[in-house]
Write an enzyme that holds these catalytic residues in place. Structure first.
Site, PDB file in Angstrom:
ATOM      1  N   ASP A   1       0.868  -1.176   0.000  1.00  0.00           N
ATOM      2  CA  ASP A   1       0.000   0.000   0.000  1.00  0.00           C
ATOM      3  C   ASP A   1       0.904   1.225   0.000  1.00  0.00           C
ATOM      4  OD1 ASP A   1      -3.247   0.332   1.133  1.00  0.00           O
ATOM      5  OD2 ASP A   1      -2.004   2.109   0.859  1.00  0.00           O
TER       6      ASP A   1
ATOM      7  N   TYR B   1     -16.017   7.487 -10.829  1.00  0.00           N
ATOM      8  CA  TYR B   1     -15.639   6.148 -10.347  1.00  0.00           C
ATOM      9  C   TYR B   1     -16.240   5.072 -11.256  1.00  0.00           C
ATOM     10  CZ  TYR B   1     -15.501   2.206  -7.002  1.00  0.00           C
ATOM     11  OH  TYR B   1     -15.298   1.004  -6.379  1.00  0.00           O
TER      12      TYR B   1
ATOM     13  N   ARG C   1       0.226   3.577   2.048  1.00  0.00           N
ATOM     14  CA  ARG C   1       0.253   3.891   3.481  1.00  0.00           C
ATOM     15  C   ARG C   1       1.209   2.972   4.218  1.00  0.00           C
ATOM     16  NH1 ARG C   1      -6.092   3.666   5.048  1.00  0.00           N
ATOM     17  NH2 ARG C   1      -6.920   4.566   3.132  1.00  0.00           N
TER      18      ARG C   1
ATOM     19  N   LYS D   1     -14.321   2.396 -13.638  1.00  0.00           N
ATOM     20  CA  LYS D   1     -14.473   0.949 -13.488  1.00  0.00           C
ATOM     21  C   LYS D   1     -14.958   0.316 -14.801  1.00  0.00           C
ATOM     22  CE  LYS D   1     -13.246   0.190  -9.174  1.00  0.00           C
ATOM     23  NZ  LYS D   1     -12.043  -0.580  -8.845  1.00  0.00           N
TER      24      LYS D   1
ATOM     25  N   ASP E   1       4.018   2.922  -4.324  1.00  0.00           N
ATOM     26  CA  ASP E   1       3.020   3.692  -5.070  1.00  0.00           C
ATOM     27  C   ASP E   1       2.760   2.932  -6.369  1.00  0.00           C
ATOM     28  OD1 ASP E   1       1.520   5.416  -6.541  1.00  0.00           O
ATOM     29  OD2 ASP E   1       2.838   7.157  -6.257  1.00  0.00           O
TER      30      ASP E   1
HETATM   31  N1  LIG Z   1     -15.504  -1.048  -0.395  1.00  0.00           N
HETATM   32  C1  LIG Z   1     -16.509  -1.230  -1.239  1.00  0.00           C
HETATM   33  O1  LIG Z   1     -17.687  -1.187  -0.860  1.00  0.00           O
HETATM   34  C2  LIG Z   1     -16.234  -1.530  -2.697  1.00  0.00           C
HETATM   35  C3  LIG Z   1     -17.306  -1.733  -3.575  1.00  0.00           C
HETATM   36  C4  LIG Z   1     -17.040  -1.975  -4.924  1.00  0.00           C
HETATM   37  C5  LIG Z   1     -15.723  -2.061  -5.362  1.00  0.00           C
HETATM   38  N2  LIG Z   1     -14.693  -1.858  -4.470  1.00  0.00           N
HETATM   39  C6  LIG Z   1     -13.319  -1.913  -4.989  1.00  0.00           C
HETATM   40  O2  LIG Z   1     -12.526  -2.743  -4.144  1.00  0.00           O
HETATM   41  C7  LIG Z   1     -11.195  -2.219  -4.067  1.00  0.00           C
HETATM   42  C8  LIG Z   1     -10.808  -2.048  -2.628  1.00  0.00           C
HETATM   43  O3  LIG Z   1     -11.695  -1.146  -1.995  1.00  0.00           O
HETATM   44  P1  LIG Z   1     -11.527  -0.742  -0.472  1.00  0.00           P
HETATM   45  O4  LIG Z   1     -12.888  -0.538   0.084  1.00  0.00           O
HETATM   46  O5  LIG Z   1     -10.577  -1.659   0.187  1.00  0.00           O
HETATM   47  O6  LIG Z   1     -10.868   0.700  -0.656  1.00  0.00           O
HETATM   48  P2  LIG Z   1      -9.950   1.503   0.380  1.00  0.00           P
HETATM   49  O7  LIG Z   1     -10.050   2.941   0.029  1.00  0.00           O
HETATM   50  O8  LIG Z   1     -10.252   1.062   1.781  1.00  0.00           O
HETATM   51  O9  LIG Z   1      -8.507   0.966   0.017  1.00  0.00           O
HETATM   52  C9  LIG Z   1      -7.807   1.391  -1.109  1.00  0.00           C
HETATM   53  C10 LIG Z   1      -6.355   1.417  -0.754  1.00  0.00           C
HETATM   54  O10 LIG Z   1      -5.615   1.840  -1.899  1.00  0.00           O
HETATM   55  C11 LIG Z   1      -4.497   2.541  -1.404  1.00  0.00           C
HETATM   56  N3  LIG Z   1      -3.913   3.382  -2.458  1.00  0.00           N
HETATM   57  C12 LIG Z   1      -4.415   4.528  -2.971  1.00  0.00           C
HETATM   58  N4  LIG Z   1      -3.592   5.023  -3.890  1.00  0.00           N
HETATM   59  C13 LIG Z   1      -2.531   4.189  -3.957  1.00  0.00           C
HETATM   60  C14 LIG Z   1      -1.340   4.173  -4.734  1.00  0.00           C
HETATM   61  N5  LIG Z   1      -1.073   5.141  -5.621  1.00  0.00           N
HETATM   62  N6  LIG Z   1      -0.462   3.155  -4.550  1.00  0.00           N
HETATM   63  C15 LIG Z   1      -0.722   2.183  -3.652  1.00  0.00           C
HETATM   64  N7  LIG Z   1      -1.850   2.139  -2.900  1.00  0.00           N
HETATM   65  C16 LIG Z   1      -2.732   3.132  -3.053  1.00  0.00           C
HETATM   66  C17 LIG Z   1      -5.035   3.352  -0.251  1.00  0.00           C
HETATM   67  O11 LIG Z   1      -3.998   3.777   0.621  1.00  0.00           O
HETATM   68  C18 LIG Z   1      -6.007   2.375   0.388  1.00  0.00           C
HETATM   69  O12 LIG Z   1      -5.409   1.662   1.453  1.00  0.00           O
HETATM   70  C19 LIG Z   1     -11.202  -0.929  -4.893  1.00  0.00           C
HETATM   71  O13 LIG Z   1     -10.727  -1.212  -6.188  1.00  0.00           O
HETATM   72  C20 LIG Z   1     -12.649  -0.553  -4.944  1.00  0.00           C
HETATM   73  O14 LIG Z   1     -12.937   0.196  -6.102  1.00  0.00           O
HETATM   74  C21 LIG Z   1     -14.922  -1.602  -3.156  1.00  0.00           C
END
Ligand SMILES: NC(=O)c1ccc[n+]([C@@H]2O[C@H](COP(=O)([O-])OP(=O)(O)OC[C@H]3O[C@@H](n4cnc5c(N)ncnc54)[C@H](O)[C@@H]3O)[C@@H](O)[C@H]2O)c1
Length: 298
Positions: free
Chosen positions: A20, A128, A22, A132, A38
């Site tokens: 990540d 978004y 972070r 997607k 990143d």
């Molecule tokens: N949570 C939901 O309800 C949901 C629903 C549909 C789809 N999704 C998809 O599932 C995936 C995960 O979602 P989530 O809820 O865990 O999101 P989240 O925001 O909790 O986690 C995303 C992570 O990506 C990291 N990130 C951002 N930019 C980055 C970069 N440049 N390099 C490395 N890491 C980076 C962030 O630090 C974060 O920890 C995503 O692709 C999201 O679109 C989630």
């Protein structure tokens, strides 16, 4: 984080590298290797893949629906470029498999609201959703043109007691539990009757792993599979929580997220995933609410 832990159980702690932008999540510390990276830095990503002999990549980094509307340029850039980086590396390094989640956000106001099918009108109105949808077709393209074994699910709103909400339109369905336990009150960002498709995290993790483990010949969709588990409105989840916390009170203050929620289907037809690789959910609203409250109280 939860997917990492599930994959470590299957493949062994040392064989799953979490990554990540972070710092390493507290719940991951001590459970296996971690690389701060990143995903937009294509060179560093490529070096890591080669150096560590990765065979599969699960790309979850993204900017989610509600946060994306606040910074559309960044959401488009991150969500697209990260996927293209991974797809190109998968092609060049002949990775065995890639996972990348899409979302029900690909659907828009012109898609059917009820039992939204796998193939239908798809005209998303959020950045978004646009990212997607475009991503789904890049996945399909890399599969058809270069044979990359990429697999994808259109997740509904995901609900978990372990991870904090990530800036999606369905965040309310996570926050409500903590507030119900601590304050006995929650102010909801959506209207009382807004039905949306949702899934409990253990089901989402299992769906992901079952899709990734399915034999190639069972995968007929190379854009992204509809998957569903339950649909409910804020009013319905509040009523379910009241069974355990009778004096819980819900207030409604819909904001910009209402328009996003109204552009999406209320429930999803996932019969293709059920037929192709045997998808079946375990948790409905009642079972999820019970499990969420029990675990949060611990
Ligand atoms: N949570 C939901 O309800 C949901 C629903 C549909 C789809 N999704 C998809 O599932 C995936 C995960 O979602 P989530 O809820 O865990 O999101 P989240 O925001 O909790 O986690 C995303 C992570 O990506 C990291 N990130 C951002 N930019 C980055 C970069 N440049 N390099 C490395 N890491 C980076 C962030 O630090 C974060 O920890 C995503 O692709 C999201 O679109 C989630």
């Amino acid at each position: 984080m939860e997917l990492t832990l599930a994959l470590r159980k299957i493949y062994g702690n040392a064989n799953v590298v979490a990554s990540d932008l972070r710092e390493e999540n507290e719940l991951l510390k001590g459970t296996g290797p971690y690389v701060s990276l990143d995903v937009m830095n294509n060179e560093m990503l490529h070096v890591q893949v080669i150096r560590q002999n990765f065979t599969q990549v699960y790309l979850l980094a993204a900017i989610l629906s509600a946060t994306g509307e606040k910074n559309p340029g960044l959401a488009w850039h991150l969500n697209m470029q990260s996927l293209l980086n991974v797809l190109n590396i998968a092609k060049e390094e002949k990775l065995k498999k890639v996972y990348w989640p899409s979302s029900i956000a690909v659907f828009g106001p012109t898609s059917p609201k009820q039992n939204c099918p796998q193939q239908t009108i798809i005209e998303p109105t959020t950045v978004y959703g646009i990212s997607k949808y475009a991503g789904e077709f890049w996945c399909n393209y890399y599969h058809l043109k270069y044979g990359v074994d990429i697999r994808s699910l259109r997740y509904p709103g995901l609900i978990s007691y372990k991870s904090a909400p990530g800036g999606g339109t369905t965040d309310y369905a996570i926050e409500i539990f903590q507030d119900a336990l601590e304050e006995k009150k929650y102010v909801c960002s959506l209207k009382a009757d807004t039905q949306l498709p949702m899934m409990y995290m253990p089901d989402a993790i299992r769906a992901t792993i079952e899709l990734m483990e399915a034999p190639t010949e069972k995968i007929s969709v190379r854009t992204s599979y509809n998957v569903s588990a339950m649909s409910f409105s804020p009013k319905e989840i509040a009523a379910e929580i009241k069974k355990y916390i009778p004096d819980f009170v819900m207030e409604y203050k819909p904001d910009y997220r209402q328009a996003i929620a109204e552009s999406w289907p209320q429930n999803i037809d996932d019969s293709v995933a059920r037929k192709d690789w045997g998808w079946k959910e375990e948790y409905n609203l009642a079972a999820m609410t019970k499990d969420m409250l029990e675990n949060l109280m611990k």
